[in-house]
Structures are given as structure tokens and as C-alpha cells.
Design a protein around this motif. Sequence first.
Motif, PDB file in Angstrom:
ATOM      1  N   HIS A 116       0.850  -1.205   0.000  1.00 21.41           N
ATOM      2  CA  HIS A 116       0.000   0.000   0.000  1.00 21.41           C
ATOM      3  C   HIS A 116       0.882   1.250   0.000  1.00 21.41           C
ATOM      4  O   HIS A 116       0.654   2.184  -0.777  1.00 21.41           O
ATOM      5  CB  HIS A 116      -0.872   0.065   1.260  1.00 21.41           C
ATOM      6  CG  HIS A 116      -2.066  -0.818   1.256  1.00 21.41           C
ATOM      7  ND1 HIS A 116      -2.986  -0.860   0.240  1.00 21.41           N
ATOM      8  CD2 HIS A 116      -2.518  -1.681   2.194  1.00 21.41           C
ATOM      9  CE1 HIS A 116      -3.940  -1.706   0.534  1.00 21.41           C
ATOM     10  NE2 HIS A 116      -3.679  -2.230   1.722  1.00 21.41           N
ATOM     11  N   TRP A 119      -6.508   4.669  -7.165  1.00 19.75           N
ATOM     12  CA  TRP A 119      -6.967   4.192  -5.853  1.00 19.75           C
ATOM     13  C   TRP A 119      -7.275   2.707  -5.893  1.00 19.75           C
ATOM     14  O   TRP A 119      -7.147   2.016  -4.890  1.00 19.75           O
ATOM     15  CB  TRP A 119      -8.138   5.026  -5.354  1.00 19.75           C
ATOM     16  CG  TRP A 119      -7.635   6.376  -4.983  1.00 19.75           C
ATOM     17  CD1 TRP A 119      -7.792   7.531  -5.683  1.00 19.75           C
ATOM     18  CD2 TRP A 119      -6.818   6.687  -3.866  1.00 19.75           C
ATOM     19  NE1 TRP A 119      -7.116   8.550  -5.057  1.00 19.75           N
ATOM     20  CE2 TRP A 119      -6.511   8.057  -3.932  1.00 19.75           C
ATOM     21  CE3 TRP A 119      -6.302   5.945  -2.802  1.00 19.75           C
ATOM     22  CZ2 TRP A 119      -5.724   8.698  -2.982  1.00 19.75           C
ATOM     23  CZ3 TRP A 119      -5.528   6.586  -1.854  1.00 19.75           C
ATOM     24  CH2 TRP A 119      -5.239   7.942  -1.958  1.00 19.75           C
ATOM     25  N   SER A 138      -5.276   0.458  -3.302  1.00 14.80           N
ATOM     26  CA  SER A 138      -6.029  -0.406  -2.400  1.00 14.80           C
ATOM     27  C   SER A 138      -5.890  -1.881  -2.743  1.00 14.80           C
ATOM     28  O   SER A 138      -5.842  -2.725  -1.850  1.00 14.80           O
ATOM     29  CB  SER A 138      -7.519  -0.044  -2.433  1.00 14.80           C
ATOM     30  OG  SER A 138      -7.732   1.230  -1.922  1.00 14.80           O
ATOM     31  N   ASP A 194     -10.121  -2.885   2.230  1.00 21.86           N
ATOM     32  CA  ASP A 194      -9.625  -2.462   0.924  1.00 21.86           C
ATOM     33  C   ASP A 194     -10.686  -2.565  -0.163  1.00 21.86           C
ATOM     34  O   ASP A 194     -10.743  -1.732  -1.052  1.00 21.86           O
ATOM     35  CB  ASP A 194      -8.411  -3.302   0.524  1.00 21.86           C
ATOM     36  CG  ASP A 194      -7.246  -3.098   1.461  1.00 21.86           C
ATOM     37  OD1 ASP A 194      -7.175  -2.040   2.098  1.00 21.86           O
ATOM     38  OD2 ASP A 194      -6.407  -4.001   1.568  1.00 21.86           O
ATOM     39  N   GLY A 254     -12.795   0.478  -0.703  1.00 26.58           N
ATOM     40  CA  GLY A 254     -12.123   1.510  -1.483  1.00 26.58           C
ATOM     41  C   GLY A 254     -12.121   1.194  -2.962  1.00 26.58           C
ATOM     42  O   GLY A 254     -12.366   2.070  -3.797  1.00 26.58           O
TER      43      GLY A 254
END
Length: 153
Positions: free
Chosen positions: A22, A58, A62, A120, A123
Amino acid sequence: MKKFLTFFVAFVIVAFIHEGTHALIAAAYGEFADFLVHPYGFEVVFRTPTIQRHGIQWGFISGSSSVLTVLLGYLLMFFVKPMAHMRNTFLSAVGYWLIMMLLLLDPLNLSVGPFLYGGDIGGIVAQVLLPAYGIKTDHPLFKPWFHFIGSEQ
């Protein structure tokens, strides 16, 4: 005590791999802000607040750690017999826990985590999948049910 220590060593390795991925991907996008250790787990803090995150980056930030950890678990399965029969029983036990955790923790994080702390997959879905289809929702399945003190969610 030795059994607990092998579990702990494997857990630290898995956490380092998962959270480190990450952090590395976030740093590549200029989004890494901090790394925090909480009583309930580890957290990579990003520069952009959750509500303002959008875009495929993203999904990478994620999701790449989940893909990497599960793939590493399967990769280690190719070496399960040599690891199980190592002369060094400590390393053998760490190998056992590594495989177990790499294969189980992220799938649990992705399936149960969203209900507890966001996880995660929340997201990935909320910031990549739903916007791609023009969907806006306030559905409880796409946001955490519990908020922890100090969490940015």
C-alpha cells in the motif's frame, strides 16, 4: 512460546508485505502520508481524504497489496514440501504460518473487513467500480459499520 513466536514472525512479515505494498504504490502516486500502528492493526495514511478519492490509482493503491499477498501464498505452496521438511523447525513453522496467512488474511479482509472497518474492497468498489458505472450510493454495504478512534474514515 515457540509456537506463538513463529505465528508472530509470520504475521509481521505478512503485515510488512501487505501494508508496505500500500505504502509503495501510494508513494509512487504521491499519496503516502504516514504509517500508524493501532491496537487493532496497522494503517497506511494517505494524503487525499477518503471522500475525495477517485480514479484508477486508488484501485491500484487499495488492491495491489491484496493481489500480491494471495499470489505469494500460492507461490509458496510450490515449496510447501521442502518447507515442511526443513531441519530448522522454527523456519518451517514460520513457513506454515506464512502460507496460511497469505492465503487467508486478505480474502477475509476483503469479505468481512468492509463491515468492520472499511477494508480495501470498499475503497476499490466505491472509488473505482461504482464511479465507472456512474453509480452513487450510500448503501451500508459500501461503508464501514464501525469507526475506530483515530481512523480517518
